[in-house]
Design a protein around this motif. Structure first.
Motif, PDB file in Angstrom:
ATOM      1  N   PRO A  84       7.274  20.162  -7.423  1.00  0.00           N
ATOM      2  CA  PRO A  84       6.569  19.936  -8.699  1.00  0.00           C
ATOM      3  C   PRO A  84       6.489  18.468  -9.077  1.00  0.00           C
ATOM      4  N   TYR A  85       7.558  17.715  -8.790  1.00  0.00           N
ATOM      5  CA  TYR A  85       7.580  16.278  -9.091  1.00  0.00           C
ATOM      6  C   TYR A  85       6.465  15.549  -8.341  1.00  0.00           C
ATOM      7  N   VAL A  86       6.352  15.816  -7.063  1.00  0.00           N
ATOM      8  CA  VAL A  86       5.345  15.155  -6.229  1.00  0.00           C
ATOM      9  C   VAL A  86       3.941  15.615  -6.622  1.00  0.00           C
ATOM     10  N   THR A  87       3.769  16.899  -6.861  1.00  0.00           N
ATOM     11  CA  THR A  87       2.444  17.446  -7.161  1.00  0.00           C
ATOM     12  C   THR A  87       1.874  16.860  -8.445  1.00  0.00           C
ATOM     13  N   ILE A  88       2.659  16.860  -9.509  1.00  0.00           N
ATOM     14  CA  ILE A  88       2.186  16.298 -10.778  1.00  0.00           C
ATOM     15  C   ILE A  88       1.921  14.803 -10.631  1.00  0.00           C
ATOM     16  N   GLY A  89       2.793  14.110  -9.921  1.00  0.00           N
ATOM     17  CA  GLY A  89       2.576  12.683  -9.696  1.00  0.00           C
ATOM     18  C   GLY A  89       1.277  12.418  -8.964  1.00  0.00           C
ATOM     19  N   LEU A  90       0.968  13.247  -7.979  1.00  0.00           N
ATOM     20  CA  LEU A  90      -0.253  13.065  -7.203  1.00  0.00           C
ATOM     21  C   LEU A  90      -1.490  13.363  -8.048  1.00  0.00           C
ATOM     22  N   ILE A  91      -1.416  14.376  -8.897  1.00  0.00           N
ATOM     23  CA  ILE A  91      -2.552  14.716  -9.761  1.00  0.00           C
ATOM     24  C   ILE A  91      -2.880  13.561 -10.701  1.00  0.00           C
ATOM     25  N   ALA A 192     -14.292  -5.695  -5.638  1.00  0.00           N
ATOM     26  CA  ALA A 192     -14.129  -4.280  -5.307  1.00  0.00           C
ATOM     27  C   ALA A 192     -13.183  -4.047  -4.124  1.00  0.00           C
ATOM     28  N   PRO A 193     -13.374  -4.725  -2.973  1.00  0.00           N
ATOM     29  CA  PRO A 193     -12.429  -4.504  -1.868  1.00  0.00           C
ATOM     30  C   PRO A 193     -11.024  -4.991  -2.195  1.00  0.00           C
ATOM     31  N   ILE A 194     -10.919  -6.036  -3.031  1.00  0.00           N
ATOM     32  CA  ILE A 194      -9.592  -6.510  -3.448  1.00  0.00           C
ATOM     33  C   ILE A 194      -8.891  -5.433  -4.268  1.00  0.00           C
ATOM     34  N   LEU A 195      -9.631  -4.803  -5.170  1.00  0.00           N
ATOM     35  CA  LEU A 195      -9.064  -3.743  -6.002  1.00  0.00           C
ATOM     36  C   LEU A 195      -8.674  -2.532  -5.167  1.00  0.00           C
ATOM     37  N   SER A 196      -9.444  -2.254  -4.125  1.00  0.00           N
ATOM     38  CA  SER A 196      -9.113  -1.138  -3.239  1.00  0.00           C
ATOM     39  C   SER A 196      -7.773  -1.369  -2.550  1.00  0.00           C
ATOM     40  N   SER A 197      -7.558  -2.597  -2.095  1.00  0.00           N
ATOM     41  CA  SER A 197      -6.275  -2.940  -1.468  1.00  0.00           C
ATOM     42  C   SER A 197      -5.147  -2.927  -2.489  1.00  0.00           C
ATOM     43  N   THR A 198      -5.448  -3.373  -3.715  1.00  0.00           N
ATOM     44  CA  THR A 198      -4.451  -3.383  -4.777  1.00  0.00           C
ATOM     45  C   THR A 198      -4.023  -1.964  -5.136  1.00  0.00           C
ATOM     46  N   ALA A 199      -4.986  -1.042  -5.166  1.00  0.00           N
ATOM     47  CA  ALA A 199      -4.669   0.353  -5.479  1.00  0.00           C
ATOM     48  C   ALA A 199      -3.736   0.950  -4.431  1.00  0.00           C
ATOM     49  N   LEU A 200      -3.963   0.605  -3.170  1.00  0.00           N
ATOM     50  CA  LEU A 200      -3.087   1.088  -2.104  1.00  0.00           C
ATOM     51  C   LEU A 200      -1.679   0.533  -2.269  1.00  0.00           C
ATOM     52  N   MET A 201      -1.585  -0.736  -2.631  1.00  0.00           N
ATOM     53  CA  MET A 201      -0.275  -1.360  -2.844  1.00  0.00           C
ATOM     54  C   MET A 201       0.445  -0.709  -4.020  1.00  0.00           C
ATOM     55  N   LEU A 202      -0.299  -0.432  -5.103  1.00  0.00           N
ATOM     56  CA  LEU A 202       0.303   0.205  -6.275  1.00  0.00           C
ATOM     57  C   LEU A 202       0.803   1.607  -5.952  1.00  0.00           C
ATOM     58  N   PHE A 203       0.088   2.303  -5.061  1.00  0.00           N
ATOM     59  CA  PHE A 203       0.514   3.646  -4.674  1.00  0.00           C
ATOM     60  C   PHE A 203       1.875   3.600  -3.987  1.00  0.00           C
ATOM     61  N   VAL A 204       2.073   2.579  -3.174  1.00  0.00           N
ATOM     62  CA  VAL A 204       3.348   2.441  -2.466  1.00  0.00           C
ATOM     63  C   VAL A 204       4.462   2.066  -3.438  1.00  0.00           C
ATOM     64  N   LEU A 205       4.157   1.195  -4.405  1.00  0.00           N
ATOM     65  CA  LEU A 205       5.175   0.705  -5.332  1.00  0.00           C
ATOM     66  C   LEU A 205       5.476   1.676  -6.468  1.00  0.00           C
ATOM     67  N   THR A 206       4.515   2.535  -6.795  1.00  0.00           N
ATOM     68  CA  THR A 206       4.701   3.492  -7.889  1.00  0.00           C
ATOM     69  C   THR A 206       5.417   4.736  -7.371  1.00  0.00           C
ATOM     70  N   PRO A 207       6.421   5.217  -8.100  1.00  0.00           N
ATOM     71  CA  PRO A 207       7.163   6.415  -7.640  1.00  0.00           C
ATOM     72  C   PRO A 207       6.364   7.702  -7.784  1.00  0.00           C
ATOM     73  N   VAL A 208       5.315   7.814  -6.971  1.00  0.00           N
ATOM     74  CA  VAL A 208       4.539   9.044  -6.936  1.00  0.00           C
ATOM     75  C   VAL A 208       5.246  10.049  -6.037  1.00  0.00           C
ATOM     76  N   MET A 209       5.673   9.589  -4.876  1.00  0.00           N
ATOM     77  CA  MET A 209       6.310  10.453  -3.885  1.00  0.00           C
ATOM     78  C   MET A 209       7.830  10.300  -3.846  1.00  0.00           C
ATOM     79  N   TRP A 210       8.327   9.243  -4.430  1.00  0.00           N
ATOM     80  CA  TRP A 210       9.768   9.016  -4.398  1.00  0.00           C
ATOM     81  C   TRP A 210      10.296   8.854  -5.825  1.00  0.00           C
ATOM     82  N   LYS A 211      11.580   9.016  -5.989  1.00  0.00           N
ATOM     83  CA  LYS A 211      12.206   8.925  -7.300  1.00  0.00           C
ATOM     84  C   LYS A 211      13.036   7.651  -7.413  1.00  0.00           C
TER      85      LYS A 211
END
Length: 283
Positions: A84-91, A192-211
């Motif tokens: 549930p933690y991962v699913t809500i984070g991903l949504i 736009a491509p800079i923001l795309s790379s930034t979004a990927l970096m934020l995904f790694v740094l944000t605890p979406v999949m990890w606590k």
């Protein structure tokens, strides 16, 4: 013959706050247009498929299940707690990610409509945010399954209703992000491509999949775990995920999100005032 000496030249009002706010009002008034266009976007994407838009739900559920199983194994956590933690984070992350990536191209993608259709510029922002909300509504069905299948409902309290204003805040931020990034990405196409790379970096740094608790349990990692606080997307995730899981939501997350929302909308209004009339020429 009388010659007037106090006549002042007429000034263009294309770069005024009045015109900026009028654009927002006119755009919202054309809601039949952007409501229809947003729904057509989804229908067009899944045209001729049997399940139609419910592929959105299926794709998100499969992704969340795969990642939830993987990270629960890596962190030696209970599937019932971690999925549930991962699913809500991903949504929630899907909304944030779309706001950044699709928001940066909101005007570029609608070049034809902007040049041919006499409508407010904000119509395209409303359309994008409405489409994101429809995606979110389809994905939230997964949460309803988690309520029953994983016993999440047992942890819910009255404080869980805070998820409603939290979700509203997420979409309010989606609007100003789309306006600001959309305008400047239209003018400077490298953004736009800079923001795309930034979004990927934020995904790694944000605890979406990890606590963050998982880091704090590691040797000498307790203080470093607090570095996640400097990632703004972490706070957006927490104000929604914590109530939906029946967990307390720290006040600092709300304060930071409200502060970013206020500053973001101020920047968005100034951007609309200054550059709204130039976007049709830039696209």
């Amino acid at each position: 013959m009388h010659t007037p000496t106090d006549v002042t030249p007429l000034a263009s009002d294309s770069q005024t706050f009045t015109r900026a706010f009028k654009d927002f009002r006119d755009g919202f008034g054309q809601r039949e247009l952007w409501l229809s266009l947003g729904w057509q976007d989804i229908k067009q994407r899944y045209r001729r498929s049997v399940l139609g838009p419910f592929w959105i739900t299926i794709a998100t559920a499969l992704q969340a299940t795969a990642m939830g199983l993987l990270y629960a194994t890596l962190f030696n956590s209970s599937i019932k707690e971690y999925l549930p933690y991962v699913t809500i984070g991903l949504i929630i992350w899907n909304v944030i990610n779309a706001s950044i990536i699709e928001g940066s191209e909101v005007f570029i993608a609608n070049e034809g409509l902007i040049k041919q259709l006499p409508s407010a510029l904000s119509v395209h922002v409303y359309r994008l945010v409405w489409r994101q909300f429809l995606f979110f509504a389809h994905n939230i069905l997964i949460y309803l399954v988690l309520l029953a299948g994983f016993g999440v409902w047992e942890h819910l309290r009255w404080s869980s209703l805070l998820a409603i204003p939290a979700i509203v805040l997420v979409f309010l931020n989606s609007m100003w992000v789309s306006i600001v990034f959309g305008i400047f990405s239209t003018r400077y196409r490298d953004i736009a491509p800079i923001l795309s790379s930034t979004a990927l970096m934020l995904f790694v740094l944000t605890p979406v999949m990890w606590k963050t608790q998982a880091l704090q349990t590691q040797i000498n990692a307790g203080s470093r775990a607090h570095l996640v606080e400097i990632v703004p997307t972490f706070h957006y995730l927490e104000i929604v995920r914590a109530p939906l899981l029946g967990e307390p939501s720290a006040l600092r997350h709300w304060v930071i999100v409200l502060a970013i929302t206020a500053v973001g909308w101020i920047v968005a209004v100034f951007a609309m005032r200054k550059y709204r009339s130039r976007v049709p020429y830039w696209v």
